[in-house]
Design an enzyme around this catalytic site. Structure first.
Site, PDB file in Angstrom:
ATOM      1  N   GLU A   1      80.771  56.252  35.943  1.00 14.53           N
ATOM      2  CA  GLU A   1      81.643  57.175  36.692  1.00 14.53           C
ATOM      3  C   GLU A   1      83.018  56.548  36.820  1.00 14.53           C
ATOM      4  O   GLU A   1      83.133  55.387  37.234  1.00 14.53           O
ATOM      5  CB  GLU A   1      81.057  57.467  38.080  1.00 14.53           C
ATOM      6  CG  GLU A   1      81.845  58.544  38.831  1.00 14.53           C
ATOM      7  CD  GLU A   1      81.169  58.968  40.131  1.00 14.53           C
ATOM      8  OE1 GLU A   1      80.787  60.140  40.255  1.00 14.53           O
ATOM      9  OE2 GLU A   1      81.016  58.115  41.022  1.00 14.53           O
TER      10      GLU A   1
ATOM     11  N   TYR B   1      88.858  62.999  36.949  1.00 17.73           N
ATOM     12  CA  TYR B   1      87.511  62.481  37.227  1.00 17.73           C
ATOM     13  C   TYR B   1      86.674  62.613  35.963  1.00 17.73           C
ATOM     14  O   TYR B   1      86.693  63.663  35.312  1.00 17.73           O
ATOM     15  CB  TYR B   1      86.847  63.289  38.354  1.00 17.73           C
ATOM     16  CG  TYR B   1      85.363  63.011  38.529  1.00 17.73           C
ATOM     17  CD1 TYR B   1      84.932  62.023  39.406  1.00 17.73           C
ATOM     18  CD2 TYR B   1      84.404  63.721  37.803  1.00 17.73           C
ATOM     19  CE1 TYR B   1      83.581  61.756  39.561  1.00 17.73           C
ATOM     20  CE2 TYR B   1      83.047  63.454  37.959  1.00 17.73           C
ATOM     21  CZ  TYR B   1      82.646  62.477  38.835  1.00 17.73           C
ATOM     22  OH  TYR B   1      81.306  62.200  38.974  1.00 17.73           O
TER      23      TYR B   1
END
Lengths: 382, 289
Positions: free
Chosen positions: A189, A101
């Site tokens: 993101e 992530y």
């Protein structure tokens, strides 16, 4: 301004960040042609700006171009949490070895960019942050000196990224940060950022938000702006640059400034009514802005009464009154309209309404009395 | 006394020759503010109704001793105007301009942390010390001289709350709009600290709204640092939950940011919160008895 995944990925690619090869499709035929051009197994991904599309059936694997056609036919037009799927992104399927992530966000509390990295990507990252805070490396960046390679190294080591993937992740972070600055993004993101079986680091998803205030410096990004809602009033407001959010009540509300509009919604609710919307006609609301706003409000068939709450500072109440009268002339509305005018040129504004407004327009002296009156009138009308 | 603006304010207006700039400059002067200069590049030697115009802020400061600046220039030129004001040594820069990009503001905010200078705004209505001076775009007849300080993120709610307090016969020491943007130069905490140090402010009203965590931070500051009583108002209980893109924002802020959360955070720190502007005024009246 939030971008779709495919737009984000195209921007990533332009900044040297690896993404699977892919194409956008608006019809099953285009999806099939894209699958043929890409070759091999592809993923058909619904393009909507809402989470949970995988669970809703909006992401499917297709082994052949015919399968891609069939999946696209299913997904296009699908409703995912109130968003109709208009496009699908067809991309080469990836062989995933590990999911990470990565994100860069504008941290409004610290007033700096915040870079976050975790080896526990793919899954619910909010749960990871809560249950394993040590697994999410976080670093604020000084906006005057920028993101240096040593920042990226610190993140890579502290996030526990697999050794053989470290170089690729570091490179991806540097490029993502460069994109964040170059695009004047408020969010980038990537979840997941994958490490493939053949050793590459690739962005498998893209969530990108761009600062609306910076769009004048990015005409190419400004051109991507489109309305993503199916609600007719919200679409209309979007086209006319009015700040509007639909709610589920029957009292239309408009004011000059986000604060006073939010406060109006609260006071109407406390008076026992249900607001139909949030509408901020903006500071410096002139006659034309008022007329446009009114047109949006009156187009909502659920609305039984209106509350117009203006406290003039830079806004002049006489201009608001003129705009109201002009709009009523053209639109011919008959529903009750409660007006409260205070501040700059309020006396003149009230005089204009008293002299020339039709009988369905009533003036109240305070915000509280205006809210109560609008609630009563809505009840009488229903 | 009062805070930020008063009889010692010597104001220079950047963007003085624009339509809005000129209109509000003359209104500020008519209220009694000492407007000593204006700045518009290329227009040195001209004047706006007797106010001398200079090419640069530095020239204006050297010629007039200006100590406060008000910025009215369009967003694309505003960051440069703020840096120019800071570089010219202006103590307080009040930026009215709305729509300055966030990346510019991140850099300006970081630059400001070097200390010694204050920025109010951007996207703010300014500040007024009733009966003394006003800098900005506030409708001055709403305010009366008195001993209550008001600090707010929203322009229109600043007027609303001040008027409701004024209707009860209670005046204000200074009313400050800190601005509604995600990054502003002065936070609630900065202004609360200044009110706490002001012997002529007996009570402060803090007017917040949904989003961010500045109200929560203010609550902690009030409990730890203030003896002056504080009354609160939060707008946005009925506001729809904002659509959050991605998860990064939620990771940073947790669940804070809602009106309910802010009200509870303030109340937990001993700040009484009114649920309508009228109720806020009633609490203020009762607390001052």
């Amino acid at each position: 301004m939030d971008l779709f995944e495919y737009q984000g990925k195209q921007l990533f690619a332009a900044h040297g960040l690896a993404v699977p090869s892919g194409e956008i499709a608006e019809t099953p035929e285009q999806a099939k042609a894209a699958a043929e051009a890409i070759g091999g197994t592809v993923v058909v991904k619904a393009q909507v700006q809402v989470g949970g599309r995988g669970k809703a059936g909006g992401i499917k694997l297709a082994a052949t171009p015919d399968e891609a056609y069939a999946e696209a036919q299913n997904i296009l037009g699908m409703d995912i949490k109130g968003h109709t799927v208009q496009r699908v992104w067809i991309e080469a399927a990836s062989d995933i070895r590990k999911e990470y992530y990565a994100s860069i966000t504008f941290d409004r509390s610290a007033k700096k960019p915040l870079v976050m990295l975790s080896a526990m990507g793919g899954m619910d990252i909010e749960a990871v942050a809560e249950e394993h805070p040590e697994a999410l490396a976080r670093l604020h960046v000084d906006p005057l000196t920028g993101f240096q390679a040593h920042h990226a190294r610190w993140l890579v080591y502290h996030a526990g990224i697999d050794e053989a993937a470290q170089k690729g992740v570091l490179d991806a972070l540097m490029k993502a940060y460069a994109a964040f600055i170059d695009l004047e993004a408020t969010l980038i993101e990537i979840n997941p950022l994958i490490w493939t079986t053949d050793g590459r680091v690739v962005a498998l998803d893209a969530k990108v938000s761009i600062d609306n205030n910076a769009l004048y410096r990015h005409p190419d990004l400004a051109a991507l702006k489109e309305s993503v809602t199916d609600d007719p009033q919200e679409r209309m407001a979007h086209e006319r640059d009015v700040t509007y959010v639909k709610l589920d009540g029957d009292i239309g509300i408009m004011g000059n400034g986000a604060g006073i509009v939010m406060s109006s919604l609260d006071v109407v609710a406390l008076a026992g009514g249900r607001p139909a919307n949030f509408l901020d006609a903006g500071g410096g609301s002139n006659a034309e802005a008022v007329a446009t706003a009114l047109e949006v409000l009156l187009s909502d068939p659920k609305v039984k009464s209106l509350m117009i709450n203006i406290f003039g500072g830079i806004t002049r109440c006489d201009e608001v009154a003129e705009g109201l009268l002009t709009a009523l002339d053209t639109l011919g509305a008959t529903l009750p309209i409660v007006v409260r005018l205070d501040g700059t040129a309020a006396v003149e504004g009230r005089a204009i309404i008293a002299a020339r407004a039709p009988a369905n327009v009533v003036v109240e002296p305070t915000m509280l009395s205006a809210a109560k009156r609008a609630v009563e009138l809505a009840k009488e009308a229903s | 006394m009062s805070i930020l603006v008063d009889g010692n304010t010597r104001l220079v207006v950047q963007g003085v020759t624009g339509r809005e700039g000129q209109f509000h400059t003359l209104r500020n002067r008519a209220y009694g503010t000492a407007v000593v200069a204006g700045v518009t590049p290329g227009k040195a030697g001209q004047d706006v109704d007797g106010i001398p115009v200079f090419n640069t802020v530095r020239d204006a400061v050297e010629a007039t001793g200006a100590n406060t600046s008000m910025i009215f220039v369009p967003p694309r030129f505003a960051p440069d105007a703020i840096y120019e004001s800071l570089d010219a040594g202006i103590a307080l820069t009040i930026t009215i301009t709305e729509g300055i990009p966030a990346h510019d503001m991140m850099r300006i905010y970081t630059h400001l942390q070097r200390g010694g200078q204050q920025l109010l705004g951007p996207n703010c209505p300014g500040a007024i010390s009733p009966g003394k001076a006003t800098v900005g775009i506030m409708p001055t007849d709403v305010f009366t001289p008195g001993r209550v300080g008001v600090v707010s993120r929203s322009g229109t709610l600043t007027y609303q709350i001040s008027k409701e307090i004024g209707d009860m016969g209670i005046g204000q020491s200074t009313v400050v709009g800190i601005g509604g943007d995600p990054i502003v130069g002065s936070s609630f905490i900065d202004i609360l600290g200044q009110f706490e140090a002001d012997p002529d402010t007996d009570l402060v009203v803090i007017v917040g709204e949904i989003g961010g965590d500045e109200e929560e931070k203010a609550g902690a500051f009030i409990a730890a640092n203030m003896t002056t009583p504080v009354v609160g108002y939060i707008a946005g209980f009925q506001a729809p939950p904002g659509k959050q893109m991605g998860h990064a924002g939620a990771i940073i802020t947790g669940s804070s940011g809602t009106a309910e959360g802010k009200k509870e955070a303030l109340e937990a720190m001993g700040v009484q919160v009114g649920i309508t502007p009228t109720e806020v005024a009633e609490i203020v009246r009762d607390r001052l008895r």
